[in-house]
Design a protein around this motif. Sequence first.
Motif: not given
Length: 57
Positions: A30, A36-42, A45
């Motif tokens: 890591n 990494e870009a922050p993950r978008q919640e669907s 979710e």
Amino acid sequence: MTGDDVPEPEWARRKRLAEVFGDVLPDTTNDEREPEAPRQESSAEEWLRAQVPPHHG
């Protein structure tokens, strides 16, 4: 070793093992990779998180 007692090349051994077990460890850690870009919640979710009662934190 193969059936005719010829040593298996290292690359062939690694390929054979990867086919069976997959990649166990990543090539980089890591701290060597770009963040990494922050993950978008669907929306699903989001909905699930909204359904959690307050006492379940």
